[in-house]
Enzyme design. Structure first.
Site, PDB file in Angstrom:
ATOM      1  N   GLN A 170     -10.983  24.702  22.710  1.00  0.00           N
ATOM      2  CA  GLN A 170     -11.639  23.662  23.297  1.00  0.00           C
ATOM      3  C   GLN A 170     -12.893  24.119  23.442  1.00  0.00           C
ATOM      4  OE1 GLN A 170      -9.561  20.799  25.635  1.00  0.00           O
ATOM      5  NE2 GLN A 170      -8.309  19.961  23.137  1.00  0.00           N
ATOM      6  N   ASP A 315       0.430  23.533  22.368  1.00  0.00           N
ATOM      7  CA  ASP A 315       1.127  22.615  22.393  1.00  0.00           C
ATOM      8  C   ASP A 315       2.794  22.211  22.280  1.00  0.00           C
ATOM      9  OD1 ASP A 315      -1.487  21.801  22.782  1.00  0.00           O
ATOM     10  OD2 ASP A 315      -1.837  21.230  20.713  1.00  0.00           O
ATOM     11  N   ARG A 346       2.410  20.186  32.713  1.00  0.00           N
ATOM     12  CA  ARG A 346       3.577  20.785  31.415  1.00  0.00           C
ATOM     13  C   ARG A 346       4.706  21.276  32.033  1.00  0.00           C
ATOM     14  NH1 ARG A 346       0.032  20.260  26.059  1.00  0.00           N
ATOM     15  NH2 ARG A 346       0.502  17.318  25.779  1.00  0.00           N
TER      16      ARG A 346
HETATM   17  C1  S3P Z   1      -7.474  21.921  20.905  1.00  0.00           C
HETATM   18  C2  S3P Z   1      -7.338  22.673  21.408  1.00  0.00           C
HETATM   19  C3  S3P Z   1      -6.038  23.032  22.863  1.00  0.00           C
HETATM   20  C4  S3P Z   1      -4.696  22.221  22.469  1.00  0.00           C
HETATM   21  C5  S3P Z   1      -5.428  20.894  22.225  1.00  0.00           C
HETATM   22  C6  S3P Z   1      -6.168  20.651  21.310  1.00  0.00           C
HETATM   23  C7  S3P Z   1      -8.480  21.636  19.786  1.00  0.00           C
HETATM   24  O1  S3P Z   1      -6.929  22.910  23.707  1.00  0.00           O
HETATM   25  O2  S3P Z   1      -4.031  22.148  23.647  1.00  0.00           O
HETATM   26  O3  S3P Z   1      -4.496  20.190  22.106  1.00  0.00           O
HETATM   27  O4  S3P Z   1      -8.122  21.243  18.871  1.00  0.00           O
HETATM   28  O5  S3P Z   1      -9.013  22.653  19.881  1.00  0.00           O
HETATM   29  P1  S3P Z   1      -7.094  23.904  24.403  1.00  0.00           P
HETATM   30  O6  S3P Z   1      -7.752  25.224  23.059  1.00  0.00           O
HETATM   31  O7  S3P Z   1      -8.314  23.688  25.902  1.00  0.00           O
HETATM   32  O8  S3P Z   1      -5.912  24.880  25.289  1.00  0.00           O
END
Ligand code: S3P
Length: 428
Positions: A170, A315, A346
């Site tokens: 993200q 996840d 979690r």
């Molecule tokens: C996601 C990245 C992950 C994941 C989330 C979806 C994404 O988060 O936990 O459910 O779609 O880029 P992080 O990359 O921040 O860990």
């Protein structure tokens, strides 16, 4: 929701579309020229939040909802085609929408405020604010607490390099999307590789992007609308993999599951635990590898899970913790402090609920120590409205004695609206 073991899981299941890929298909489709057609789109609440945000910024998106998936047409208007929303943008429960969209909004020629539900308003946003500020963005936390709501005043950005302290797709994707609107190359180095769907899909749309532990993007590409068939979500498949492994006599064929190597850590860990999982019909869905998974019930043993593996199964750690509770020996999960800042904490929530079903478990700052192999019993589970915790304990229910009661069970609609129905259909 009350769940109790009825029968082994047998048969076939088409896994709903990948949440990460579904979000990105809308976002990149909106920034492309022309129409993007998306099939097997996940109609979970998180992805609907992304659609709603882009509609508010003038993008025409049609969604036909089938029983298991959506068919979407995104009428993109190019990199500079969004217009100012008339209201605050609401990302609901979706961290992906909040963080990726912030990167896009930082480079617009208009101002926005973006927020989400109670959980989102507690999740850390400094991790995106810091790199965006380094790129010259004007972004602030309205309550000055490092969380949403965020106020973003759009402006031209500076290309920059960012050494990210966290392996987070993200964060990485937010920076890359801001980089579309920068005056030079933007790059990010991660401590370990996180999911690379943004890189693969941006390249598919025509962006000039280099991938790896350091990812870089050139500004102002011409993105062109594409056809995208979303692969099944390995994070959703994970619950059925786990259920089939735990319930004696089970044999499941999970169809069309995304097996991108930046996401497949769950498969590797299960195999190390002794799981009988076979990959069949390996193929590609656009830029994403996928396969059918044949899963047979297996006797599991404890493992250690940590290091660079963590981002590839982040996840899936709640359901892996459930598997550990039934495996012989003591499983140690470490290097997973990120679990504390997901939809819920979690580590705390898994520890609380595993304790309720009789599993000896110890929370650590960055993981859990789980002693498996004791007989476990049904209990009342509070998932703290976290979809992945609710589904993990629905799986545990099938291997526990007695009834499992799951509070706020409909939180699963965030990522898997038909979850309980699919589970019931396979347990007949
Ligand atoms: C996601 C990245 C992950 C994941 C989330 C979806 C994404 O988060 O936990 O459910 O779609 O880029 P992080 O990359 O921040 O860990």
């Amino acid at each position: 929701m009350i769940i109790q073991y009825t029968a082994p899981l047998r048969g076939e299941l088409s896994i709903p579309g990948d949440k990460s890929v579904s979000h990105r298909s809308i976002m990149f489709g909106a920034l492309a020229n022309g129409t993007t057609e998306v099939t097997n789109f996940l109609t979970g609440a998180d992805c609907l939040s992304t659609i709603a945000c882009f509609r508010q910024m003038g993008i025409d998106i049609t969604l036909e909802e089938g029983t298991r998936s959506g068919h979407v047409l995104v009428h993109g208007k190019g990199l500079h085609g969004l217009h100012a929303p008339s209201d605050i943008l609401d990302t609901g429960n979706s961290g992906t929408t909040m963080r990726l969209l912030s990167g896009i909004l930082a480079g617009q020629s208009f101002d926005t405020t973006i927020t989400g539900d109670a959980s989102i308003q507690k999740r850390p946003m400094k991790r995106i604010m810091t790199p965006l500020l380094a790129m010259g963005a004007d972004i602030s936390s309205v309550k000055n607490n490092g969380c949403a709501p965020l106020q973003i005043r759009g402006r031209k950005l500076r290309g920059t390099h960012y050494d990210s302290p966290v392996a987070s797709a993200q964060v990485k994707s937010c920076i890359l999307l801001a980089g579309l609107y920068a005056d030079g190359i933007t790059s990010v180095t991660e401590p370990a590789i996180s999911r690379n769907h943004s890189e693969l899909m941006l390249r598919y749309f025509g962006a000039d992007i280099q991938t790896g532990l350091t990812v870089s993007i050139a500004p102002e590409p011409v993105l062109t609308g594409q056809k995208i068939r979303v692969p099944g979500d390995i994070s959703s498949a994970a619950y059925f993999i786990a259920a089939a492994l735990l319930v004696p006599g089970s044999e499941l064929l999970l169809k069309n599951v995304g097996i991108n190597p930046t996401r497949d850590g769950m498969l590797r860990v299960c195999q190390a635990m002794g799981a009988d999982i076979t990959l069949l019909n390996e193929d590609h869905s656009g830029a994403e590898p996928c396969a059918d998974l044949l899963v047979r019930s297996s006797h599991l043993k404890a493992v250690e899970i940590g290091g660079d593996l963590i981002p590839t199964l982040i996840d899936e750690l709640p359901v892996l913790a459930v598997l550990a509770a039934f495996a012989d020996g003591t499983t140690v999960i470490r290097d997973a402090a990120e679990l504390r800042v997901k939809e819920s904490d979690r580590i705390a929530v898994m520890t609380e609920n595993l304790t309720r079903i009789g599993c000896p478990v110890e929370a650590t700052p960055d993981g859990m120590i789980i002693t498996g192999g004791q007989p476990l019993h049904g209990a009342t589970i509070d998932p703290y409205k976290d979809h992945r915790i609710a589904m993990s304990f629905a799986v545990a229910a099938l291997a526990c004695t007695g009834e499992m009661e799951i509070l706020d069970a409909d939180c699963v609609k965030i990522s898997y609206p038909g979850f309980y129905e699919d589970m019931a259909a396979l347990c007949k």
